[in-house]
Design a protein around this motif. Structure first.
Motif, PDB file in Angstrom:
ATOM      1  N   HIS A   1      41.471  33.173  31.360  1.00 24.07           N
ATOM      2  CA  HIS A   1      41.559  34.636  31.303  1.00 24.07           C
ATOM      3  C   HIS A   1      41.211  35.305  32.629  1.00 24.07           C
ATOM      4  O   HIS A   1      41.530  36.482  32.842  1.00 24.07           O
ATOM      5  CB  HIS A   1      40.818  35.227  30.096  1.00 24.07           C
ATOM      6  CG  HIS A   1      39.347  35.051  30.071  1.00 24.07           C
ATOM      7  ND1 HIS A   1      38.682  34.377  29.081  1.00 24.07           N
ATOM      8  CD2 HIS A   1      38.384  35.492  30.900  1.00 24.07           C
ATOM      9  CE1 HIS A   1      37.383  34.411  29.298  1.00 24.07           C
ATOM     10  NE2 HIS A   1      37.178  35.083  30.404  1.00 24.07           N
ATOM     11  N   SER A   2      40.592  34.563  33.559  1.00 30.73           N
ATOM     12  CA  SER A   2      40.347  35.160  34.881  1.00 30.73           C
ATOM     13  C   SER A   2      41.661  35.439  35.607  1.00 30.73           C
ATOM     14  O   SER A   2      41.709  36.227  36.553  1.00 30.73           O
ATOM     15  CB  SER A   2      39.470  34.247  35.732  1.00 30.73           C
ATOM     16  OG  SER A   2      40.192  33.104  36.133  1.00 30.73           O
ATOM     17  N   GLN A   3      42.749  34.805  35.130  1.00 24.79           N
ATOM     18  CA  GLN A   3      44.052  35.005  35.776  1.00 24.79           C
ATOM     19  C   GLN A   3      44.574  36.430  35.612  1.00 24.79           C
ATOM     20  O   GLN A   3      45.534  36.827  36.260  1.00 24.79           O
ATOM     21  CB  GLN A   3      45.081  34.019  35.205  1.00 24.79           C
ATOM     22  CG  GLN A   3      44.700  32.563  35.408  1.00 24.79           C
ATOM     23  CD  GLN A   3      44.544  32.210  36.874  1.00 24.79           C
ATOM     24  OE1 GLN A   3      45.375  32.586  37.692  1.00 24.79           O
ATOM     25  NE2 GLN A   3      43.467  31.531  37.229  1.00 24.79           N
ATOM     26  N   ILE A   4      43.947  37.203  34.750  1.00 22.79           N
ATOM     27  CA  ILE A   4      44.338  38.614  34.611  1.00 22.79           C
ATOM     28  C   ILE A   4      44.035  39.368  35.906  1.00 22.79           C
ATOM     29  O   ILE A   4      44.758  40.284  36.296  1.00 22.79           O
ATOM     30  CB  ILE A   4      43.555  39.277  33.437  1.00 22.79           C
ATOM     31  CG1 ILE A   4      43.966  38.655  32.105  1.00 22.79           C
ATOM     32  CG2 ILE A   4      43.770  40.790  33.419  1.00 22.79           C
ATOM     33  CD1 ILE A   4      43.102  39.113  30.914  1.00 22.79           C
ATOM     34  N   GLY A   5      42.957  38.961  36.590  1.00 19.31           N
ATOM     35  CA  GLY A   5      42.434  39.767  37.686  1.00 19.31           C
ATOM     36  C   GLY A   5      43.361  39.933  38.876  1.00 19.31           C
ATOM     37  O   GLY A   5      43.638  41.067  39.312  1.00 19.31           O
ATOM     38  N   ALA A   6      43.855  38.822  39.415  1.00 12.35           N
ATOM     39  CA  ALA A   6      44.612  38.902  40.677  1.00 12.35           C
ATOM     40  C   ALA A   6      45.870  39.777  40.559  1.00 12.35           C
ATOM     41  O   ALA A   6      46.113  40.621  41.438  1.00 12.35           O
ATOM     42  CB  ALA A   6      44.945  37.503  41.175  1.00 12.35           C
ATOM     43  N   PRO A   7      46.688  39.617  39.486  1.00  4.88           N
ATOM     44  CA  PRO A   7      47.877  40.488  39.437  1.00  4.88           C
ATOM     45  C   PRO A   7      47.550  41.970  39.257  1.00  4.88           C
ATOM     46  O   PRO A   7      48.297  42.833  39.755  1.00  4.88           O
ATOM     47  CB  PRO A   7      48.676  39.946  38.248  1.00  4.88           C
ATOM     48  CG  PRO A   7      47.810  38.986  37.534  1.00  4.88           C
ATOM     49  CD  PRO A   7      46.727  38.559  38.462  1.00  4.88           C
ATOM     50  N   VAL A   8      46.446  42.286  38.578  1.00  2.00           N
ATOM     51  CA  VAL A   8      46.054  43.700  38.465  1.00  2.00           C
ATOM     52  C   VAL A   8      45.591  44.202  39.825  1.00  2.00           C
ATOM     53  O   VAL A   8      45.990  45.281  40.282  1.00  2.00           O
ATOM     54  CB  VAL A   8      44.935  43.889  37.410  1.00  2.00           C
ATOM     55  CG1 VAL A   8      44.422  45.334  37.427  1.00  2.00           C
ATOM     56  CG2 VAL A   8      45.448  43.536  36.012  1.00  2.00           C
ATOM     57  N   LEU A   9      44.777  43.401  40.502  1.00  2.00           N
ATOM     58  CA  LEU A   9      44.284  43.817  41.815  1.00  2.00           C
ATOM     59  C   LEU A   9      45.448  43.989  42.798  1.00  2.00           C
ATOM     60  O   LEU A   9      45.466  44.946  43.592  1.00  2.00           O
ATOM     61  CB  LEU A   9      43.277  42.780  42.348  1.00  2.00           C
ATOM     62  CG  LEU A   9      42.672  43.047  43.717  1.00  2.00           C
ATOM     63  CD1 LEU A   9      41.980  44.404  43.784  1.00  2.00           C
ATOM     64  CD2 LEU A   9      41.664  41.945  44.080  1.00  2.00           C
TER      65      LEU A   9
END
Lengths: 496, 80
Positions: free
Chosen positions: A232-240
């Motif tokens: 679920h940490s993979q949500i972060g990079a595309p949002v950033l």
């Protein structure tokens, strides 16, 4: 029947145009976050895991079975009795500060599951919420079994419900990070900074040390949790990446703010565990070396890939990496009755190891430990209060932690005046964060202000019992009652 | 009583010390050193630094313009 690859994207990327409401009403900026962009801007949002619900359930069931098997084999009280006394305090610190924070992450993820701006993001956040329930329940269950043997482990559940000073600081962070944050800030703060940059320290680095210590249960538990975090940490990079494209200054601010706030939490929780509670023979690397690999190496590369800069306070951070958790540890040692776990005095061999890993910090800290040695030499064994502070401690008005930044010859705390009120900050980054969003922070009362306002008792024992919720059985002590084979009573002034 | 954030050179954390307006810097330095004595032994002589200035031992808290929740630093003899 369609193959998985033929239907999955149709299920996870299920967005549509609204015909009877405006998009701004479905996803208001207040609950979805800023910058507010139309869905057309988010439509290419993607993450690499692409999990189906069936896959998720099957994988999680296997992981649960593995944890249950290890619990049955080595999760009993007798297994914990065999572990080093110092290591048990790493467990108590972890158990209190993280599992219920994970429960707060359920709230944050569910908000993202509703207000995240793309369906694939919402889908992944739904799995994230399920993950975080698991991360709460597993340690609660494991530690609950042990409470009848070790009452301090009751703080696994009690901690966030208490007014203990560490809990006040932890709630200040967790409430903002997980409960109050909109999905954009949550994704950048939690999924990108916290989970990409820092949880590896606790869930991979400390897990490796747990293996060396022989704590198979902790190793299995946190490794199992980390496999969820990695997804679920993979949500972060595309949002950033999206926020950086449309509002680079805001993206950089969120990254810089949450890096510093996360740093303070982990430097205490993981720093204490790695450099003080792990028995010397099981320490493969220092906390600083783990940070250099997991944070300085990998995290900075991730920032560069997104075209963002390292935080403006990078030099301050590197100094903090050398000093901060040591300053907090020795300070907290002398206020150990204010927390729910025990402390150890580092032995001469451990001090030599710490000096080799942190030469600049240790030069300055060694006299403080020698003073503590001398106090124990003059005190009866187990007379903890003979080697304990009684003065009130100052707390930072941003991080709510003790004023331990800088070094022992140059504490970096600063007082600032705002609207006729004085605030104190342990460091320049804490002051900077406060001044960017004063309306968010100015109303919060730290322990000192609660004491001065008459809301909390000033007397130490009354504060421990009536406000922090501790008693003699649970408050922190020296794990060995000040009796160390290398410490000879009466030899005051002997230096090592 | 005036609560002050006090930092003793060589100590590892900031403390909250309660001073009187009439306390001299000698008295204030002693209060801070006693408050930190579990970590730092007391020096025979110590000075108070406020707002970048070393204050005379006979100056009072009120005379130095020190008010509630100010930061004061105490430097003991032989401190790093």
């Amino acid at each position: 029947m369609l193959k998985r690859s033929q239907w999955l994207d149709g299920a996870r990327k299920l967005d549509w145009s609204y015909s009877y409401v405006r998009e701004e009403d479905v996803f208001p900026e207040a609950t979805s976050g800023r910058p507010w962009l139309s869905h057309a801007e988010w439509a290419d949002w993607d993450e690499p895991y692409r999990t189906t619900f069936a896959d998720y359930v099957s994988t999680q069931a296997s992981k649960e079975a593995a944890v249950a098997a290890v619990r049955q084999a080595v999760g009993g009280i007798d297994d914990y009795r065999k572990l080093a006394a110092s290591w048990m305090n790493a467990l108590k610190l972890h158990a209190a500060t993280l599992p219920l924070a994970e429960f707060a992450a359920v709230v944050g993820n569910l908000r993202a599951a509703r207000f995240g701006r793309d369906s694939a993001w919402r889908n992944t956040a739904t799995f994230g919420a399920l993950d975080e329930i698991r991360h709460t329940q597993i340690p609660l269950l494991l530690m609950h079994e042990l409470v009848r043997w070790e009452p301090q482990l009751d703080w696994t559940h009690r901690f966030y419900h208490s007014n203990n000073w560490v809990a006040i600081a932890a709630r200040h962070l967790v409430d903002e990070l997980l409960v109050a944050a909109d999905p954009i800030e949550l994704a950048i703060a939690t999924n990108f900074v916290f989970e990409t940059g820092f949880t590896n320290l606790q869930f991979v680095g400390l897990s490796a040390l747990a293996h060396g210590v022989g704590d198979r249960m902790f190793e299995t538990m946190v490794s199992s949790i980390q496999t969820d975090e990695a997804r679920h940490s993979q949500i972060g990079a595309p949002v950033l990446a999206k926020v950086a494209k449309h509002d680079r200054e805001y993206a950089q601010y969120l990254v810089d703010k949450w890096f510093w706030r996360s740093w303070h939490l982990f430097s205490i929780v993981t720093g204490f565990a790695m450099d003080y509670f792990t028995p010397l023979e099981s320490r493969s690397r220092s906390f600083k070396e783990f940070v250099e690999e997991w944070v300085i190496g990998q995290y900075l590369q991730a920032l560069e890939r997104l075209g963002l800069k390292r935080p403006w306070y990078w030099d301050t951070f590197l100094e903090s990496l050398e000093h901060y958790h040591h300053m907090v540890y020795v300070s907290a040692y002398t206020y150990r009755a204010t927390v729910w776990f025990d402390f150890v005095v580092p032995s001469p061999r451990e001090r030599a190891w710490l000096r080799s890993k942190y030469p600049r910090a240790w030069e300055k800290l060694a006299p403080v430990w020698r003073r503590i040695d001398d106090r124990w030499k003059e005190a009866d064994p187990s007379n903890d209060f003979a080697v304990h502070g009684t003065a009130i401690i100052g707390f930072c008005d941003l991080c709510q932690l003790v004023l331990c930044e800088g070094s022992s010859d140059a504490n970096s705390a600063k007082v600032a005046l705002r609207d006729g009120k004085k605030f104190i900050f342990c460091s320049e980054p804490c002051r900077w964060i406060f001044e960017r969003e004063p309306e968010r922070y100015a109303g919060h009362k730290d322990v000192v202000k609660r004491v001065l306002a008459g809301e909390a008792p000033a007397n130490l024992i009354a504060l421990l019992k009536r406000y922090f919720g501790l008693d003699y059985e649970t408050w922190g002590k020296d794990a060995f009652g000040g009796e160390y084979p290398w410490l000879t009573r009466g030899d005051v002034g002997e230096t090592r | 009583m005036i609560p002050l954030y006090a930092f003793l050179r060589g100590d590892t954390l900031g403390l909250l010390v309660l001073a009187e307006e009439s306390d001299t810097m000698d008295v204030l330095a002693a209060k801070v050193q006693i408050a930190a004595s579990v970590r730092v032994p007391r020096s025979r002589r110590a000075v108070v630094v406020f707002d970048g200035r070393e204050l005379s031992p006979t100056t009072t808290v009120a005379g130095a313009g020190i008010t509630a929740l100010d930061r004061v630093d105490v430097i003991g003899e032989g401190a790093p």
